[in-house]
Write a protein that holds these residues in place. Structure first.
Motif, PDB file in Angstrom:
ATOM      1  N   PHE A 139       3.975  40.709  25.924  1.00 46.90           N
ATOM      2  CA  PHE A 139       4.444  41.574  24.749  1.00 46.90           C
ATOM      3  C   PHE A 139       5.517  42.282  25.541  1.00 46.90           C
ATOM      4  CE2 PHE A 139       0.843  43.635  26.389  1.00 46.90           C
ATOM      5  CZ  PHE A 139       1.509  45.486  25.825  1.00 46.90           C
ATOM      6  N   SER A 140       6.925  42.182  24.758  1.00 47.26           N
ATOM      7  CA  SER A 140       7.884  42.417  25.033  1.00 47.26           C
ATOM      8  C   SER A 140       8.828  43.194  24.511  1.00 47.26           C
ATOM      9  CB  SER A 140       9.645  41.443  25.613  1.00 47.26           C
ATOM     10  OG  SER A 140       8.388  40.896  26.941  1.00 47.26           O
ATOM     11  N   GLY A 141       9.579  44.005  24.569  1.00 47.81           N
ATOM     12  CA  GLY A 141      10.525  45.001  23.832  1.00 47.81           C
ATOM     13  C   GLY A 141      11.215  46.102  24.764  1.00 47.81           C
ATOM     14  N   VAL A 142      11.173  47.758  24.238  1.00 53.10           N
ATOM     15  CA  VAL A 142      11.946  48.141  24.601  1.00 53.10           C
ATOM     16  C   VAL A 142      11.217  50.075  24.830  1.00 53.10           C
ATOM     17  CG1 VAL A 142      14.372  47.685  24.497  1.00 53.10           C
ATOM     18  CG2 VAL A 142      13.524  49.274  22.765  1.00 53.10           C
ATOM     19  N   ALA A 143      11.471  50.622  25.710  1.00 57.35           N
ATOM     20  CA  ALA A 143      10.543  51.729  25.662  1.00 57.35           C
ATOM     21  C   ALA A 143      11.655  53.130  26.053  1.00 57.35           C
ATOM     22  CB  ALA A 143      10.095  52.383  27.043  1.00 57.35           C
ATOM     23  N   HIS A 144      11.437  54.280  25.083  1.00 58.55           N
ATOM     24  CA  HIS A 144      12.258  55.409  25.477  1.00 58.55           C
ATOM     25  C   HIS A 144      11.602  56.337  26.109  1.00 58.55           C
ATOM     26  CE1 HIS A 144      14.244  52.205  21.978  1.00 58.55           C
ATOM     27  NE2 HIS A 144      13.718  52.981  21.375  1.00 58.55           N
ATOM     28  N   VAL A 145      12.118  56.339  26.768  1.00 62.81           N
ATOM     29  CA  VAL A 145      11.063  58.057  27.634  1.00 62.81           C
ATOM     30  C   VAL A 145      11.901  59.218  27.610  1.00 62.81           C
ATOM     31  CG1 VAL A 145      10.519  59.026  29.817  1.00 62.81           C
ATOM     32  CG2 VAL A 145      10.595  56.356  28.791  1.00 62.81           C
ATOM     33  N   GLY A 146      11.245  60.593  26.366  1.00 62.54           N
ATOM     34  CA  GLY A 146      12.117  61.681  26.912  1.00 62.54           C
ATOM     35  C   GLY A 146      11.228  62.750  27.867  1.00 62.54           C
ATOM     36  N   VAL A 147      12.258  63.195  28.191  1.00 69.36           N
ATOM     37  CA  VAL A 147      11.212  64.533  29.333  1.00 69.36           C
ATOM     38  C   VAL A 147      12.256  66.096  28.895  1.00 69.36           C
ATOM     39  CG1 VAL A 147      10.857  65.783  30.730  1.00 69.36           C
ATOM     40  CG2 VAL A 147      10.778  63.142  30.939  1.00 69.36           C
ATOM     41  N   LEU A 148      11.293  66.801  28.954  1.00 67.22           N
ATOM     42  CA  LEU A 148      11.890  68.041  28.762  1.00 67.22           C
ATOM     43  C   LEU A 148      11.184  68.910  29.752  1.00 67.22           C
ATOM     44  CD1 LEU A 148       9.827  70.016  24.799  1.00 67.22           C
ATOM     45  CD2 LEU A 148      12.523  69.132  25.900  1.00 67.22           C
ATOM     46  N   PRO A 149      12.218  68.869  30.555  1.00 63.63           N
ATOM     47  CA  PRO A 149      12.191  69.551  31.901  1.00 63.63           C
ATOM     48  C   PRO A 149      11.588  70.543  32.305  1.00 63.63           C
ATOM     49  CG  PRO A 149      14.659  68.502  32.179  1.00 63.63           C
ATOM     50  CD  PRO A 149      14.109  69.175  30.554  1.00 63.63           C
ATOM     51  N   GLY A 150      10.631  70.558  33.842  1.00 63.18           N
ATOM     52  CA  GLY A 150      10.188  72.004  34.178  1.00 63.18           C
ATOM     53  C   GLY A 150      10.661  72.576  35.863  1.00 63.18           C
ATOM     54  N   GLN A 151      10.471  72.518  36.625  1.00 63.87           N
ATOM     55  CA  GLN A 151      11.151  73.386  37.411  1.00 63.87           C
ATOM     56  C   GLN A 151      11.782  71.386  38.747  1.00 63.87           C
ATOM     57  OE1 GLN A 151      11.481  76.304  38.331  1.00 63.87           O
ATOM     58  NE2 GLN A 151      10.694  76.784  36.467  1.00 63.87           N
ATOM     59  N   ARG A 152      11.024  70.684  38.269  1.00 58.04           N
ATOM     60  CA  ARG A 152      11.602  69.402  39.061  1.00 58.04           C
ATOM     61  C   ARG A 152      12.659  68.427  38.108  1.00 58.04           C
ATOM     62  NH1 ARG A 152      11.508  69.837  43.879  1.00 58.04           N
ATOM     63  NH2 ARG A 152      12.123  67.741  44.601  1.00 58.04           N
ATOM     64  N   ILE A 153      12.857  68.145  38.190  1.00 55.50           N
ATOM     65  CA  ILE A 153      13.445  66.323  37.442  1.00 55.50           C
ATOM     66  C   ILE A 153      13.550  64.682  38.378  1.00 55.50           C
ATOM     67  CG2 ILE A 153      15.098  67.815  36.014  1.00 55.50           C
ATOM     68  CD1 ILE A 153      17.150  67.059  37.530  1.00 55.50           C
ATOM     69  N   ALA A 154      13.697  63.928  37.448  1.00 58.23           N
ATOM     70  CA  ALA A 154      13.235  63.002  38.166  1.00 58.23           C
ATOM     71  C   ALA A 154      14.686  62.434  38.446  1.00 58.23           C
ATOM     72  CB  ALA A 154      12.712  62.195  37.337  1.00 58.23           C
ATOM     73  N   GLY A 155      14.993  61.531  39.279  1.00 53.25           N
ATOM     74  CA  GLY A 155      15.747  60.783  38.844  1.00 53.25           C
ATOM     75  C   GLY A 155      16.154  59.481  38.572  1.00 53.25           C
ATOM     76  N   LEU A 156      16.605  60.099  36.831  1.00 52.21           N
ATOM     77  CA  LEU A 156      16.823  59.263  35.804  1.00 52.21           C
ATOM     78  C   LEU A 156      15.953  57.325  36.555  1.00 52.21           C
ATOM     79  CD1 LEU A 156      20.414  59.767  33.929  1.00 52.21           C
ATOM     80  CD2 LEU A 156      17.408  60.683  33.728  1.00 52.21           C
ATOM     81  N   SER A 157      16.422  56.823  37.606  1.00 50.56           N
ATOM     82  CA  SER A 157      16.317  55.042  37.887  1.00 50.56           C
ATOM     83  C   SER A 157      14.832  55.350  37.642  1.00 50.56           C
ATOM     84  CB  SER A 157      16.495  54.375  38.325  1.00 50.56           C
ATOM     85  OG  SER A 157      16.446  55.513  39.784  1.00 50.56           O
ATOM     86  N   LYS A 158      13.712  56.368  38.012  1.00 49.15           N
ATOM     87  CA  LYS A 158      12.436  56.741  37.752  1.00 49.15           C
ATOM     88  C   LYS A 158      11.329  56.338  36.728  1.00 49.15           C
ATOM     89  CE  LYS A 158      13.699  56.119  42.201  1.00 49.15           C
ATOM     90  NZ  LYS A 158      13.675  55.277  42.844  1.00 49.15           N
ATOM     91  N   LEU A 159      12.663  56.888  35.550  1.00 43.72           N
ATOM     92  CA  LEU A 159      11.558  56.525  34.313  1.00 43.72           C
ATOM     93  C   LEU A 159      12.020  55.201  33.974  1.00 43.72           C
ATOM     94  CD1 LEU A 159      13.655  59.575  32.092  1.00 43.72           C
ATOM     95  CD2 LEU A 159      11.662  59.965  33.682  1.00 43.72           C
ATOM     96  N   ALA A 160      12.662  54.280  34.056  1.00 43.06           N
ATOM     97  CA  ALA A 160      12.597  52.552  33.421  1.00 43.06           C
ATOM     98  C   ALA A 160      11.880  52.450  34.555  1.00 43.06           C
ATOM     99  CB  ALA A 160      14.353  52.579  34.279  1.00 43.06           C
TER     100      ALA A 160
END
Length: 198
Positions: A90-111
């Motif tokens: 099964f294939s498709g797309v993901a939409h990943v949202g984050v409301l940050p706290g004290q730290r943020i992720a590198g954007l590539s890390k969400l993917a």
């Protein structure tokens, strides 16, 4: 090794898998002296191993020095996974949202998180929950939302043969689950009509 370093997928017993694939082909009537019987088992295993593997990676985060408190959203992250019920993709797309706290992720890390959890046999509902739980735990953020939209070959190419259909699942944590305004913003920004208008 860092607790945030992920070495990739577990090993696959290639020889046993190739033999099992050869047995499957024989069981469905493929002649043992055909080109298909000779070479397809190894190709089947190589393809499955590729779909069930991801490269080693590190989940890097950074201090939220500027106090980013609004939604961070990675849209249209492509993924392919394997249906645990039929062993079909099964294939498709993901939409990943984050409301940050004290730290943020590198954007590539969400993917990368989507890619890593997709490299398993599972159902779509599990995949979204796995991604959301992982990000919530690692980022200690105020909220996480994951929307997956995917075509399942087990539904569109067999059984009901509902070609053109996709399946959408939502997994939310924290304020993206509990705060109606934050949830509505996330769902609106991830919606297809919003992407076309942007």
């Amino acid at each position: 090794m860092s607790a945030d370093f992920f070495p990739g997928s577990p090993g696959i017993d290639v020889n046993a898998a190739v033999q099992a694939a050869a047995d499957l082909l024989a069981a469905i009537g493929v002649s043992s002296d055909s080109e298909t019987a000779a070479r397809t088992p190894a190709r089947m295993v190589a393809g499955l191993a590729e779909m069930l593997s991801c490269p080693a990676w590190e989940f890097t985060t950074f201090p939220n020095r500027e106090g980013q408190h609004e939604l961070v959203l990675a849209r249209d992250v492509p993924f392919t996974s394997l249906c645990a019920h039929h062993l079909l993709p099964f294939s498709g797309v993901a939409h990943v949202g984050v409301l940050p706290g004290q730290r943020i992720a590198g954007l590539s890390k969400l993917a990368r998180t989507v890619e890593a959890f997709a490299a398993r046999m599972q159902v779509q509902e599990e995949l979204g929950q796995q991604i959301a739980s992982f990000l919530e735990e690692r980022l200690e953020c105020r909220g996480v939302g994951v929307i997956l939209a995917a075509e399942h070959l087990c539904m569109t190419r067999r059984g009901v043969r509902a070609q053109g259909s996709d399946t959408v699942t939502i997994a939310c944590r924290g304020d993206l689950r509990d705060d109606p305004v934050a949830r509505a913003e996330f769902l609106h920004l991830a919606a297809p009509q919003t992407r076309r208008a942007a």
